[in-house]
Design an enzyme around this catalytic site. Structure first.
Site, PDB file in Angstrom:
ATOM      1  N   LYS A   1      -1.986 -11.179   1.355  1.00 36.33           N
ATOM      2  CA  LYS A   1      -3.307 -11.146   0.738  1.00 36.33           C
ATOM      3  C   LYS A   1      -3.195 -11.653  -0.695  1.00 36.33           C
ATOM      4  O   LYS A   1      -2.243 -11.306  -1.409  1.00 36.33           O
ATOM      5  CB  LYS A   1      -3.856  -9.718   0.703  1.00 36.33           C
ATOM      6  CG  LYS A   1      -3.965  -9.024   2.042  1.00 36.33           C
ATOM      7  CD  LYS A   1      -4.415  -7.585   1.851  1.00 36.33           C
ATOM      8  CE  LYS A   1      -4.392  -6.804   3.147  1.00 36.33           C
ATOM      9  NZ  LYS A   1      -4.743  -5.372   2.939  1.00 36.33           N
TER      10      LYS A   1
ATOM     11  N   GLY B   1       1.030   1.736   8.051  1.00 36.86           N
ATOM     12  CA  GLY B   1       1.996   2.687   7.517  1.00 36.86           C
ATOM     13  C   GLY B   1       1.183   3.800   6.889  1.00 36.86           C
ATOM     14  O   GLY B   1       0.107   3.556   6.347  1.00 36.86           O
TER      15      GLY B   1
ATOM     16  N   ASN C   1      -0.262  -9.568  -2.474  1.00 36.06           N
ATOM     17  CA  ASN C   1       0.165  -8.388  -1.720  1.00 36.06           C
ATOM     18  C   ASN C   1       0.757  -8.866  -0.398  1.00 36.06           C
ATOM     19  O   ASN C   1       0.029  -9.238   0.531  1.00 36.06           O
ATOM     20  CB  ASN C   1      -1.034  -7.467  -1.478  1.00 36.06           C
ATOM     21  CG  ASN C   1      -0.648  -6.132  -0.867  1.00 36.06           C
ATOM     22  OD1 ASN C   1       0.437  -5.984  -0.310  1.00 36.06           O
ATOM     23  ND2 ASN C   1      -1.531  -5.159  -0.956  1.00 36.06           N
TER      24      ASN C   1
ATOM     25  N   HIS D   1      -3.211   8.181   2.325  1.00 38.25           N
ATOM     26  CA  HIS D   1      -3.282   6.737   2.543  1.00 38.25           C
ATOM     27  C   HIS D   1      -2.869   6.496   3.987  1.00 38.25           C
ATOM     28  O   HIS D   1      -1.690   6.592   4.332  1.00 38.25           O
ATOM     29  CB  HIS D   1      -2.355   5.994   1.577  1.00 38.25           C
ATOM     30  CG  HIS D   1      -2.385   4.503   1.755  1.00 38.25           C
ATOM     31  ND1 HIS D   1      -2.930   3.658   0.822  1.00 38.25           N
ATOM     32  CD2 HIS D   1      -1.950   3.714   2.768  1.00 38.25           C
ATOM     33  CE1 HIS D   1      -2.823   2.404   1.258  1.00 38.25           C
ATOM     34  NE2 HIS D   1      -2.232   2.429   2.434  1.00 38.25           N
TER      35      HIS D   1
ATOM     36  N   ARG E   1       2.990  -7.210  -5.532  1.00 35.98           N
ATOM     37  CA  ARG E   1       3.269  -5.859  -5.061  1.00 35.98           C
ATOM     38  C   ARG E   1       4.670  -5.849  -4.465  1.00 35.98           C
ATOM     39  O   ARG E   1       4.959  -6.526  -3.482  1.00 35.98           O
ATOM     40  CB  ARG E   1       2.261  -5.429  -3.995  1.00 35.98           C
ATOM     41  CG  ARG E   1       2.565  -4.034  -3.438  1.00 35.98           C
ATOM     42  CD  ARG E   1       1.803  -3.763  -2.173  1.00 35.98           C
ATOM     43  NE  ARG E   1       2.234  -2.494  -1.574  1.00 35.98           N
ATOM     44  CZ  ARG E   1       2.148  -2.204  -0.283  1.00 35.98           C
ATOM     45  NH1 ARG E   1       1.642  -3.084   0.570  1.00 35.98           N
ATOM     46  NH2 ARG E   1       2.561  -1.042   0.174  1.00 35.98           N
TER      47      ARG E   1
ATOM     48  N   ASP F   1       5.441   0.081  -5.869  1.00 38.33           N
ATOM     49  CA  ASP F   1       4.869   1.279  -5.253  1.00 38.33           C
ATOM     50  C   ASP F   1       5.625   2.531  -5.663  1.00 38.33           C
ATOM     51  O   ASP F   1       5.056   3.621  -5.748  1.00 38.33           O
ATOM     52  CB  ASP F   1       4.902   1.142  -3.732  1.00 38.33           C
ATOM     53  CG  ASP F   1       3.704   0.383  -3.189  1.00 38.33           C
ATOM     54  OD1 ASP F   1       2.613   0.495  -3.781  1.00 38.33           O
ATOM     55  OD2 ASP F   1       3.852  -0.324  -2.186  1.00 38.33           O
TER      56      ASP F   1
END
Length: 407
Positions: free
Chosen positions: A16, A218, A9, A214, A98, A154
Site C-alpha cells: 500500500k 494477523g 506499507n 487490532h 512500515r 511496529d
C-alpha cells in the site's frame, strides 16, 4: 511549495502507498494506491486520487514481489497527469516505510547503510514482513536517490513493556544472545488508535486506559495504560479474515440471535475457528481488564475484521459482558462513518467506570472526531491508518524538514 511524502506499507502479499502533501500542520492525502495478491495471482491494482478511481483492476503484468509492485505504482504516480505535485521522481522528498520489527530501535530512524544492515539482521524475527519492506527500501534507494528514507517500527510503540511481561521463561543467556523476548507488534496502528481515541474521549493520552484489539489477517490485543505499552500478546498470524467471512456465530446463543443463523454451506470447522478466535480474544480482554484494575475507558475494535465484522464484535462483547461492556445491536449492525474524516465511532456504552477520573478537554480535537462526556466504559470502532500515522510522524520530526530545507 508543498513537499511530498510517500507512506509505504508492505505486507506479506500486498503493498500500500499513500501520497501526502505537506504544507501546513496536517498531512493532506493526495493518492491511495495498492497492489494485492502477490502470493495468489492475478494481482489487482487499486488507485484512488482526485480524478482517478481504479478498484481491484486485474493486472496482466507479471508482478510477484513487493519491490516490483512498488515500481509499478511509482511509475503510475509519476505518469498521472492529474497529479501535478509529482511531475518527476525528484519531487518526492520523503519515503516512510512500515518496518514490522525494529529490534531495539525505540524511535523512527533515517535509513542509512548501517541502519539497513541492522534491520536486515532482524529478518528472522519477522520473516514475512521485514524482508519485503527492506526490498522496497532498496528499490527507493535505487530509483529515488534524492529521496530520504525513514523507517517506522511496529515494535517501537511497545518499548515500555515491563521486564516481567517481555521476558520469556527460558535460559536468559540464550534469550539475550538470540534476542528472544516479547517485542509487540501493530505498534504504528496502536499509536494511531491511542491518539484518536484520546481525542474522541477528550482525554490526554497519558490519562487514557483502554483495551485495543487490532484484528486482521494477523491479530493482536493490547492493553494500554496511560499511553504506556503494557501487556501485549499476539493471537497469531492466520487468515482470520476468511474465518470472519465464512463463519457465523451459533444461532443458539440468545445474545447473538440477531446475527445470521448458521447455514449448512458453512463447514463445522469454520464455526469452530470462529469460536476459537472470539474466545481467545475474550481471554485477553479479561486478562487486561484485571491488569487495569477494572479502570477501563474503552474497548476498541480496529483492523480489517474489527472494522467490518459485526458478528465478531458481537460475539466478543457477549463473552465479556460480565465485565460491564455493552453493545448496541443496531449501531453494531449498521456501523457507518459520515465521511473518511471520522475515525472513531461509538457502538455501545457499558457500566460506569469504578473510579471517576478527571476529563481534560483538548484545545483542538482533530477534525472529524466527535466527543463524548460519558463516564461509561465505551465500546468503540477505530478506522486505523498506519500510513497517515507515519506521515504525521514525519511532519512532526523537525530534523527531516530542516535537512530538506537546506537542500
Amino acid at each position: 511549495m508543498a513537499k511530498i511524502i510517500l507512506s509505504i506499507n508492505a505486507g506479506s502479499s500486498s503493498v500500500k502507498i499513500s501520497v501526502y502533501s505537506v504544507s501546513g500542520s496536517t498531512p493532506q492525502a493526495l493518492v491511495e494506491t495498492q497492489i494485492d495478491g502477490l502470493t495468489a495471482p492475478p494481482c489487482t491494482f487499486t488507485y484512488k486520487s482526485r480524478r482517478q478511481q481504479i478498484q481491484h483492476q486485474p493486472l496482466t503484468e507479471s508482478i510477484t514481489a513487493q519491490d516490483q509492485a512498488f515500481q509499478y505504482m511509482l511509475d503510475h504516480l509519476v505518469q498521472d497527469d492529474d497529479l501535478p505535485e509529482i511531475k518527476r521522481r525528484e519531487d518526492i522528498k520523503l519515503a516512510c516505510h512500515r518496518i514490522v520489527h525494529g529490534g531495539d530501535f525505540e524511535n523512527a530512524q533515517v535509513i542509512t547503510s548501517e541502519t539497513y544492515h541492522t534491520l536486515e539482521a532482524l529478518t528472522d524475527l519477522a520473516p514475512l514482513h521485514n524482508a519485503s519492506a527492506l526490498s522496497i527500501v532498496e528499490s527507493c534507494i535505487k530509483h529515488l536517490p534524492q529521496t530520504k528514507n525513514v523507517a517506522y517500527f511496529d515494535t517501537a510503540f511497545h518499548r515500555t513493556l515491563p521486564e516481567h511481561i517481555r521476558t520469556y521463561p527460558i535460559d536468559p543467556v540464550v534469550a539475550k544472545k538470540k534476542k528472544l523476548r516479547k517485542y509487540g507488534f501493530h505498534g504504528i496502528s496502536y499509536a494511531f488508535i491511542t491518539r484518536s481515541v484520546a481525542a474522541h474521549l477528550q482525554k490526554r493520552e497519558d490519562e487514557l486506559n483502554m483495551i485495543a484489539l487490532h484484528l486482521g489477517s494477523g491479530a493482536s490485543a493490547e492493553e494500554i495504560l496511560n499511553k504506556q505499552s503494557g501487556w501485549k500478546a499476539l493471537t497469531g498470524t492466520t487468515d482470520f479474515s476468511k474465518i470472519a467471512q465464512h463463519a457465523r456465530p451459533p444461532s443458539s446463543s440468545s445474545v447473538l440471535s440477531s446475527a445470521p443463523s448458521s447455514d449448512a454451506t458453512f463447514p463445522a470447522s469454520a464455526h469452530l475457528a470462529f469460536e476459537i478466535f472470539t474466545a481467545r480474544i475474550a481471554d485477553y480482554v479479561g486478562s487486561y481488564f484485571v491488569a487495569l484494575d477494572g479502570r477501563v475507558d474503552a474497548l476498541v475494535f480496529a483492523g480489517g475484521i474489527g472494522e467490518k465484522s459485526a458478528a465478531v464484535r458481537l460475539a466478543v462483547v457477549d463473552k465479556v459482558r460480565c465485565l460491564g461492556f455493552a453493545l448496541d445491536p443496531s449501531r453494531n449492525e449498521r456501523l457507518a462513518r459520515a465521511d473518511d474524516s471520522v475515525v472513531v465511532v461509538e457502538i455501545g456504552a457499558g457500566r460506569e467506570r469504578p473510579t471517576a477520573t478527571t476529563t481534560t478537554t483538548m484545545g483542538s480535537a482533530e477534525a472529524g472526531l466527535s466527543s463524548s462526556s460519558s463516564s461509561s466504559m465505551m465500546t468503540l470502532v477505530c478506522w486505523t491508518d498506519e500510513q497517515f500515522e507515519m506521515a504525521r510522524g514525519c511532519l512532526a520530526d523537525a530534523r527531516l524538514w530542516n535537512d530538506a530545507a537546506a537542500e
